[in-house]
Design an enzyme around this catalytic site. Structure first.
Site, PDB file in Angstrom:
ATOM      1  N   TYR A 157      -1.730 -11.254  15.400  1.00  0.00           N
ATOM      2  CA  TYR A 157      -1.713 -10.137  14.452  1.00  0.00           C
ATOM      3  C   TYR A 157      -2.991  -9.284  14.620  1.00  0.00           C
ATOM      4  CZ  TYR A 157      -2.331  -7.814   9.897  1.00  0.00           C
ATOM      5  OH  TYR A 157      -2.557  -6.893   8.907  1.00  0.00           O
ATOM      6  N   TYR A 201      -4.019   2.237   8.814  1.00  0.00           N
ATOM      7  CA  TYR A 201      -4.689   1.078   8.211  1.00  0.00           C
ATOM      8  C   TYR A 201      -4.810  -0.059   9.219  1.00  0.00           C
ATOM      9  CZ  TYR A 201      -3.835   3.715   4.035  1.00  0.00           C
ATOM     10  OH  TYR A 201      -3.832   4.730   3.118  1.00  0.00           O
ATOM     11  N   THR A 233       3.143  -7.470   9.206  1.00  0.00           N
ATOM     12  CA  THR A 233       2.037  -8.146   8.505  1.00  0.00           C
ATOM     13  C   THR A 233       2.206  -9.667   8.368  1.00  0.00           C
ATOM     14  OG1 THR A 233       3.093  -7.600   6.399  1.00  0.00           O
ATOM     15  CG2 THR A 233       1.360  -6.111   7.145  1.00  0.00           C
ATOM     16  N   TRP A 275      -7.086  -8.881   2.588  1.00  0.00           N
ATOM     17  CA  TRP A 275      -6.555  -9.726   1.507  1.00  0.00           C
ATOM     18  C   TRP A 275      -5.866  -8.884   0.423  1.00  0.00           C
ATOM     19  CZ3 TRP A 275     -10.112 -14.490   0.230  1.00  0.00           C
ATOM     20  CH2 TRP A 275     -10.571 -15.062   1.433  1.00  0.00           C
ATOM     21  N   THR A 301      -7.191  -4.058   9.822  1.00  0.00           N
ATOM     22  CA  THR A 301      -7.424  -5.342   9.139  1.00  0.00           C
ATOM     23  C   THR A 301      -8.789  -5.966   9.420  1.00  0.00           C
ATOM     24  OG1 THR A 301      -6.586  -7.615   9.027  1.00  0.00           O
ATOM     25  CG2 THR A 301      -6.280  -6.494  11.106  1.00  0.00           C
ATOM     26  N   VAL A 310       0.842  -1.204   0.000  1.00  0.00           N
ATOM     27  CA  VAL A 310       0.000   0.000   0.000  1.00  0.00           C
ATOM     28  C   VAL A 310       0.876   1.254   0.000  1.00  0.00           C
ATOM     29  CG1 VAL A 310      -1.753   1.279   1.313  1.00  0.00           C
ATOM     30  CG2 VAL A 310      -1.899  -1.213   1.140  1.00  0.00           C
TER      31      VAL A 310
HETATM   32  P1  NDP Z   1       3.345  -4.838   3.627  1.00  0.00           P
HETATM   33  O1  NDP Z   1       3.754  -5.983   4.480  1.00  0.00           O
HETATM   34  O2  NDP Z   1       3.391  -4.968   2.146  1.00  0.00           O
HETATM   35  O3  NDP Z   1       4.203  -3.554   4.011  1.00  0.00           O
HETATM   36  C1  NDP Z   1       4.429  -3.206   5.334  1.00  0.00           C
HETATM   37  C2  NDP Z   1       5.612  -2.281   5.365  1.00  0.00           C
HETATM   38  O4  NDP Z   1       5.880  -1.989   6.734  1.00  0.00           O
HETATM   39  C3  NDP Z   1       6.884  -2.893   4.763  1.00  0.00           C
HETATM   40  O5  NDP Z   1       7.435  -2.036   3.803  1.00  0.00           O
HETATM   41  C4  NDP Z   1       7.794  -3.048   5.973  1.00  0.00           C
HETATM   42  O6  NDP Z   1       9.145  -2.764   5.721  1.00  0.00           O
HETATM   43  C5  NDP Z   1       7.260  -1.964   6.890  1.00  0.00           C
HETATM   44  N1  NDP Z   1       7.699  -2.239   8.249  1.00  0.00           N
HETATM   45  C6  NDP Z   1       7.575  -3.394   8.951  1.00  0.00           C
HETATM   46  N2  NDP Z   1       8.182  -3.270  10.134  1.00  0.00           N
HETATM   47  C7  NDP Z   1       8.693  -2.016  10.180  1.00  0.00           C
HETATM   48  C8  NDP Z   1       9.441  -1.288  11.142  1.00  0.00           C
HETATM   49  N3  NDP Z   1       9.805  -1.839  12.308  1.00  0.00           N
HETATM   50  N4  NDP Z   1       9.801  -0.021  10.848  1.00  0.00           N
HETATM   51  C9  NDP Z   1       9.462   0.530   9.665  1.00  0.00           C
HETATM   52  N5  NDP Z   1       8.767  -0.098   8.716  1.00  0.00           N
HETATM   53  C10 NDP Z   1       8.388  -1.366   8.972  1.00  0.00           C
HETATM   54  O7  NDP Z   1       1.888  -4.415   4.114  1.00  0.00           O
HETATM   55  P2  NDP Z   1       0.646  -3.931   3.244  1.00  0.00           P
HETATM   56  O8  NDP Z   1       1.027  -2.791   2.388  1.00  0.00           O
HETATM   57  O9  NDP Z   1       0.009  -5.123   2.648  1.00  0.00           O
HETATM   58  O10 NDP Z   1      -0.303  -3.435   4.424  1.00  0.00           O
HETATM   59  C11 NDP Z   1      -0.675  -2.078   4.597  1.00  0.00           C
HETATM   60  C12 NDP Z   1      -1.639  -1.988   5.759  1.00  0.00           C
HETATM   61  O11 NDP Z   1      -2.806  -2.777   5.494  1.00  0.00           O
HETATM   62  C13 NDP Z   1      -1.064  -2.501   7.085  1.00  0.00           C
HETATM   63  O12 NDP Z   1      -1.557  -1.703   8.135  1.00  0.00           O
HETATM   64  C14 NDP Z   1      -1.664  -3.902   7.210  1.00  0.00           C
HETATM   65  O13 NDP Z   1      -1.770  -4.308   8.556  1.00  0.00           O
HETATM   66  C15 NDP Z   1      -3.020  -3.687   6.567  1.00  0.00           C
HETATM   67  N6  NDP Z   1      -3.599  -4.912   6.023  1.00  0.00           N
HETATM   68  C16 NDP Z   1      -2.869  -5.694   5.147  1.00  0.00           C
HETATM   69  C17 NDP Z   1      -3.402  -6.865   4.664  1.00  0.00           C
HETATM   70  C18 NDP Z   1      -2.648  -7.746   3.713  1.00  0.00           C
HETATM   71  O14 NDP Z   1      -3.223  -8.725   3.212  1.00  0.00           O
HETATM   72  N7  NDP Z   1      -1.373  -7.459   3.400  1.00  0.00           N
HETATM   73  C19 NDP Z   1      -4.783  -7.300   5.036  1.00  0.00           C
HETATM   74  C20 NDP Z   1      -5.445  -6.388   5.937  1.00  0.00           C
HETATM   75  C21 NDP Z   1      -4.860  -5.245   6.392  1.00  0.00           C
HETATM   76  P3  NDP Z   1      10.122  -3.808   5.013  1.00  0.00           P
HETATM   77  O15 NDP Z   1       9.764  -3.678   3.555  1.00  0.00           O
HETATM   78  O16 NDP Z   1      11.465  -3.290   5.348  1.00  0.00           O
HETATM   79  O17 NDP Z   1       9.791  -5.140   5.623  1.00  0.00           O
END
Ligand code: NDP
Length: 296
Positions: free
Chosen positions: A124, A98, A61, A149, A100, A12
């Site tokens: 989670y 965001y 995530t 998802w 979930t 996202v």
């Molecule tokens: P992603 O896992 O694709 O991206 C999450 C990002 O957070 C990554 O770039 C990661 O960095 C970063 N991150 C993790 N830990 C840290 C940290 N300690 N410090 C800084 N950055 C960190 O998630 P999505 O884009 O899919 O999710 C976006 C939102 O939507 C989130 O709030 C998620 O909970 C929510 N969501 C997602 C779902 C899914 O299916 N993916 C479903 C429902 C909700 P790095 O790249 O370095 O790991």
């Protein structure tokens, strides 16, 4: 308008980083620039930039790993959003966050609305619910979007997993007793931008109300249905071509044990955001087709 984005390399976050410059001057940070597990540097990065809007797309995530890393998951999904919200409150900024579908236990037969009581069944989900509560308790201007998802052409997601498996397997067994709405990361980012435009006007006019919204594609399917649709799109020439396409078999969650339990039904009712912002979110299968036609 100064906008600070956390999580620029996520599914996202990456889409947001492309679109947010439409609204103002953007500083986008990844884990290297701002580690959400480091409270001091997180506060410092916010205070340095003094943003009008903070968008938090960073999160822990890894749903299964979280079962063994509850501390880390709580730090990033609950404590960090609380700190960001506190800073936003202090400087009068708007926070976008965001959450979930996994805040629900999945026992309802209906799509969940924003007034339904959360009851997470995995670590989670618990950590994300705690994050929602921390943002809400802070008193900052905020908008929380619960999505589900999520897929895109980058990162770790179900679409990429199916493509990977399809390139090497003749048959794939996929869980058919969990229901939800596959949602393209770009849809989340585009909708965020549209809502943010209105919110910025509302804040300027003094008519803004912080709130929680469900933001997913319309409709629902199972993981099995999602996989079938990906393969059907490939068969009809939409999406990356494969030398041969696998057969997809439905299986039960019991036949595919995972570390984290998942809700049987996590489909979210999106009528609140549609009504409030005059939107019509796309059906999940139409959106998936657009995505697959775009990423070829
Ligand atoms: P992603 O896992 O694709 O991206 C999450 C990002 O957070 C990554 O770039 C990661 O960095 C970063 N991150 C993790 N830990 C840290 C940290 N300690 N410090 C800084 N950055 C960190 O998630 P999505 O884009 O899919 O999710 C976006 C939102 O939507 C989130 O709030 C998620 O909970 C929510 N969501 C997602 C779902 C899914 O299916 N993916 C479903 C429902 C909700 P790095 O790249 O370095 O790991």
């Amino acid at each position: 308008m100064k906008i600070l984005l956390f999580g620029k390399n996520g599914q996202v976050g990456w889409e947001l980083n492309r679109l947010l410059p439409q609204l103002g001057e953007v500083v986008a940070l990844g884990r290297e620039q701002a580690d959400l597990a480091d409270a001091d540097s997180l506060r410092q990065s916010i205070r340095e930039y003094k943003p009008d809007v903070i968008v938090n797309a960073a999160a822990y995530t890894a749903v299964d790993k979280a079962e063994d890393q509850a501390r880390q998951s709580m730090t990033i999904n609950a404590e960090a959003p609380g700190i960001i919200a506190e800073e936003a409150r202090g400087m009068g900024s708007l926070m976008i966050h965001y959450s979930t579908d996994y805040v629900f236990n999945g026992k309802s037969e209906q799509p969940y609305t924003e007034v339904d009581k959360p009851d997470p069944i995995n670590v989670y989900g618990e950590s994300k619910l705690a994050g929602e509560k921390a943002v809400q308790a802070s008193g900052c201007h905020h908008l929380i979007f619960r999505t589900s998802w999520v897929y895109s052409s980058r990162g770790s997601n179900f679409y990429l997993t199916i493509l990977r498996l399809a390139s090497k397997m003749k048959e794939i067994n996929i869980v058919s007793d969990q229901t939800g709405a596959p949602t393209w990361a770009r849809l989340i980012a585009e909708t965020t931008i549209e809502v943010l435009r209105s919110a910025i006007d509302e804040i300027a006019e003094g008519g803004f109300t912080s709130d929680l919204y469900h933001l997913t594609s319309r409709g629902k399917t199972s993981w099995y249905g999602f996989a079938r649709q990906i393969i059907d799109n490939i068969k009809t020439g939409n999406g990356k071509s494969l030398s041969s396409v696998p057969v997809i078999n439905p299986i039960s969650s019991e036949e595919y044990p995972t570390a984290a339990r998942r809700p049987a039904n996590s489909s979210l009712d999106v009528s609140k955001i549609e009504k409030q912002y005059g939107l019509r979110l796309p059906e999940w299968d139409k959106s998936l087709l657009s995505f697959m036609q775009t990423v070829v």
